[in-house]
Design a protein around this motif. Structure first.
Motif, mmCIF file in Angstrom:
data_model
loop_
_atom_site.group_PDB
_atom_site.id
_atom_site.type_symbol
_atom_site.label_atom_id
_atom_site.label_comp_id
_atom_site.label_asym_id
_atom_site.label_seq_id
_atom_site.Cartn_x
_atom_site.Cartn_y
_atom_site.Cartn_z
ATOM 1 N N PHE A 223 19.443 71.140 37.090
ATOM 2 C CA PHE A 223 18.364 72.081 36.792
ATOM 3 C C PHE A 223 18.331 73.063 37.948
ATOM 4 C CE2 PHE A 223 13.477 72.367 36.017
ATOM 5 C CZ PHE A 223 13.621 73.674 35.598
ATOM 6 N N ALA A 224 18.901 74.247 37.751
ATOM 7 C CA ALA A 224 19.015 75.241 38.814
ATOM 8 C C ALA A 224 17.961 76.323 38.632
ATOM 9 C CB ALA A 224 20.406 75.868 38.798
ATOM 10 N N THR A 225 17.054 76.447 39.602
ATOM 11 C CA THR A 225 16.007 77.469 39.532
ATOM 12 C C THR A 225 16.191 78.481 40.653
ATOM 13 O OG1 THR A 225 14.467 76.233 40.916
ATOM 14 C CG2 THR A 225 14.358 75.837 38.546
ATOM 15 N N THR A 226 15.696 79.688 40.410
ATOM 16 C CA THR A 226 15.737 80.726 41.438
ATOM 17 C C THR A 226 14.381 80.906 42.089
ATOM 18 O OG1 THR A 226 15.282 82.448 39.813
ATOM 19 C CG2 THR A 226 17.594 81.992 40.310
ATOM 20 N N SER A 227 13.347 80.321 41.517
ATOM 21 C CA SER A 227 12.011 80.424 42.094
ATOM 22 C C SER A 227 11.402 79.031 42.148
ATOM 23 C CB SER A 227 11.133 81.358 41.256
ATOM 24 O OG SER A 227 11.021 80.886 39.939
ATOM 25 N N PRO A 228 10.430 78.816 43.036
ATOM 26 C CA PRO A 228 9.811 77.487 43.127
ATOM 27 C C PRO A 228 9.142 77.096 41.819
ATOM 28 C CG PRO A 228 9.173 78.874 44.976
ATOM 29 C CD PRO A 228 9.896 79.749 44.000
ATOM 30 N N LEU A 229 9.183 75.829 41.488
ATOM 31 C CA LEU A 229 8.578 75.354 40.244
ATOM 32 C C LEU A 229 7.064 75.460 40.261
ATOM 33 C CD1 LEU A 229 10.743 72.236 39.410
ATOM 34 C CD2 LEU A 229 10.811 74.488 38.348
ATOM 35 N N SER A 230 6.464 75.588 41.450
ATOM 36 C CA SER A 230 5.009 75.686 41.533
ATOM 37 C C SER A 230 4.506 77.022 41.026
ATOM 38 C CB SER A 230 4.548 75.479 42.982
ATOM 39 O OG SER A 230 5.017 76.555 43.777
ATOM 40 N N TYR B 137 19.003 76.562 28.489
ATOM 41 C CA TYR B 137 19.405 75.154 28.353
ATOM 42 C C TYR B 137 20.795 75.077 27.735
ATOM 43 C CZ TYR B 137 19.289 70.414 26.344
ATOM 44 O OH TYR B 137 19.565 69.120 25.989
ATOM 45 N N THR B 138 21.600 74.131 28.210
ATOM 46 C CA THR B 138 22.921 73.880 27.640
ATOM 47 C C THR B 138 23.110 72.384 27.437
ATOM 48 O OG1 THR B 138 23.834 75.798 28.808
ATOM 49 C CG2 THR B 138 25.408 74.188 27.977
ATOM 50 N N LEU B 139 23.544 72.005 26.236
ATOM 51 C CA LEU B 139 23.885 70.625 25.919
ATOM 52 C C LEU B 139 25.356 70.618 25.517
ATOM 53 C CD1 LEU B 139 22.739 67.723 25.489
ATOM 54 C CD2 LEU B 139 22.580 68.325 23.069
ATOM 55 N N HIS B 140 26.166 69.845 26.257
ATOM 56 C CA HIS B 140 27.618 69.826 26.050
ATOM 57 C C HIS B 140 28.066 68.408 25.715
ATOM 58 C CE1 HIS B 140 31.865 70.408 27.953
ATOM 59 N NE2 HIS B 140 31.890 70.595 26.651
ATOM 60 N N LYS B 141 28.675 68.244 24.532
ATOM 61 C CA LYS B 141 29.224 66.942 24.133
ATOM 62 C C LYS B 141 30.736 67.007 24.274
ATOM 63 C CE LYS B 141 25.739 65.624 20.756
ATOM 64 N NZ LYS B 141 25.512 65.223 19.362
ATOM 65 N N MET B 142 31.300 65.927 24.887
ATOM 66 C CA MET B 142 32.752 65.835 25.094
ATOM 67 C C MET B 142 33.262 64.518 24.543
ATOM 68 S SD MET B 142 32.460 67.082 29.001
ATOM 69 C CE MET B 142 30.801 66.441 29.074
ATOM 70 N N ASP B 143 34.500 64.543 24.026
ATOM 71 C CA ASP B 143 35.102 63.306 23.520
ATOM 72 C C ASP B 143 35.671 62.495 24.685
ATOM 73 O OD1 ASP B 143 37.543 64.496 24.197
ATOM 74 O OD2 ASP B 143 38.066 64.965 22.114
ATOM 75 N N VAL B 144 36.324 61.380 24.374
ATOM 76 C CA VAL B 144 36.857 60.462 25.381
ATOM 77 C C VAL B 144 37.873 61.150 26.295
ATOM 78 C CG1 VAL B 144 38.087 58.275 25.721
ATOM 79 C CG2 VAL B 144 36.460 58.503 23.856
ATOM 80 N N GLU B 145 38.645 62.095 25.754
ATOM 81 C CA GLU B 145 39.639 62.812 26.556
ATOM 82 C C GLU B 145 39.015 63.925 27.418
ATOM 83 O OE1 GLU B 145 40.627 62.579 23.000
ATOM 84 O OE2 GLU B 145 41.485 60.652 23.583
ATOM 85 N N ASP C 85 11.643 70.790 28.682
ATOM 86 C CA ASP C 85 12.987 70.489 28.171
ATOM 87 C C ASP C 85 14.038 70.406 29.275
ATOM 88 O OD1 ASP C 85 12.301 70.428 25.373
ATOM 89 O OD2 ASP C 85 12.043 72.603 25.526
ATOM 90 N N CYS C 86 13.685 70.824 30.477
ATOM 91 C CA CYS C 86 14.654 70.828 31.582
ATOM 92 C C CYS C 86 14.477 69.652 32.536
ATOM 93 C CB CYS C 86 14.531 72.135 32.370
ATOM 94 S SG CYS C 86 15.139 73.556 31.466
ATOM 95 N N LEU C 87 13.551 68.777 32.264
ATOM 96 C CA LEU C 87 13.272 67.683 33.195
ATOM 97 C C LEU C 87 14.226 66.506 33.066
ATOM 98 C CD1 LEU C 87 9.371 67.745 33.063
ATOM 99 C CD2 LEU C 87 10.910 68.845 34.717
ATOM 100 N N SER C 88 15.107 66.525 32.061
ATOM 101 C CA SER C 88 16.050 65.412 31.896
ATOM 102 C C SER C 88 17.493 65.921 31.861
ATOM 103 C CB SER C 88 15.724 64.626 30.626
ATOM 104 O OG SER C 88 15.807 65.488 29.504
ATOM 105 N N THR C 89 17.879 66.666 32.880
ATOM 106 C CA THR C 89 19.261 67.128 32.963
ATOM 107 C C THR C 89 20.140 66.002 33.500
ATOM 108 O OG1 THR C 89 18.884 68.029 35.173
ATOM 109 C CG2 THR C 89 18.604 69.543 33.319
ATOM 110 N N GLY C 90 21.438 66.153 33.341
ATOM 111 C CA GLY C 90 22.379 65.143 33.812
ATOM 112 C C GLY C 90 23.339 64.770 32.702
ATOM 113 N N CYS C 91 24.095 63.698 32.908
ATOM 114 C CA CYS C 91 25.087 63.257 31.922
ATOM 115 C C CYS C 91 24.837 61.804 31.531
ATOM 116 C CB CYS C 91 26.500 63.364 32.508
ATOM 117 S SG CYS C 91 27.018 65.050 32.865
#
Length: 173
Positions: free
Chosen positions: A140-147, A78-86, A101-107
């Motif tokens: 959320f990038a996986t290499t195997s099926p989530l099932s 998991y990666t969480l990246h915070k960026m300022d206005v610039e 913890d990976c079900l809410s990826t995005g910005c």
């Protein structure tokens, strides 16, 4: 017998012979090594993620990330990246996580401090090297099926192709 079916049978037998020779090869694959030497990881399928808590940027996070295996109950990085206005990095947090913890990826557009926050997850050994800077990278990038299924093994696909080829050849006879 006509020449075409005889040539097809010879080609088919050659492919089968090559396949058998390949299947009996003495070379090890990565899976063989993991199977034969499970002690190299604390448990089968063990993996590592870059791990840091609120590092100032990606370089500092990855540079000082501990070289430890993830807990067995985790499966993703998991990666969480915070960026300022610039668009400059404010903080980077990376860790091993479970599926939930990976079900809410995005910005998000802005947090309460005016920072843009992007979250991403990936599956694989130290796959969380880069940072998510935008919606395209915050996935959320996986290499195997989530099932949890692993799909059709390579040997079964080859046998299926050979059977199909045999049926195709026999239809021309």
């Amino acid at each position: 017998m006509e020449p075409w079916p005889a040539v097809a049978w010879v080609l088919l037998l050659t492919v089968i012979a090559d396949w058998l020779k390949t299947a009996q090869s003495k070379d090890f694959t990565e899976q063989d090594i993991i199977y034969l030497h499970p002690s190299t990881t604390p448990f089968p399928g063990g993996f590592k993620c870059f791990t840091c808590d609120e590092a100032p940027d990606n370089y500092e996070c990855n540079r000082w990330a501990p070289d430890l295996y993830c807990p067995q109950e985790t499966r993703y990085c998991y990666t969480l990246h915070k960026m300022d206005v610039e668009g400059d990095s404010v903080s980077v947090t990376k860790r091993c996580v479970a599926l939930e913890d990976c079900l809410s990826t995005g910005c998000s557009e802005e947090d309460h401090e005016g920072n843009k926050v992007c979250a991403a997850c990936c599956e694989g050994n130290i796959c969380n090297l880069p940072l998510p800077w935008n919606e395209t990278e915050a996935v959320f990038a996986t290499t195997s099926p989530l099932s949890g299924t692993t799909g059709i093994p390579q040997s079964y696909r080859l046998i299926s192709c050979l059977l199909f080829l045999t049926l195709l050849i026999s239809s021309y006879v």
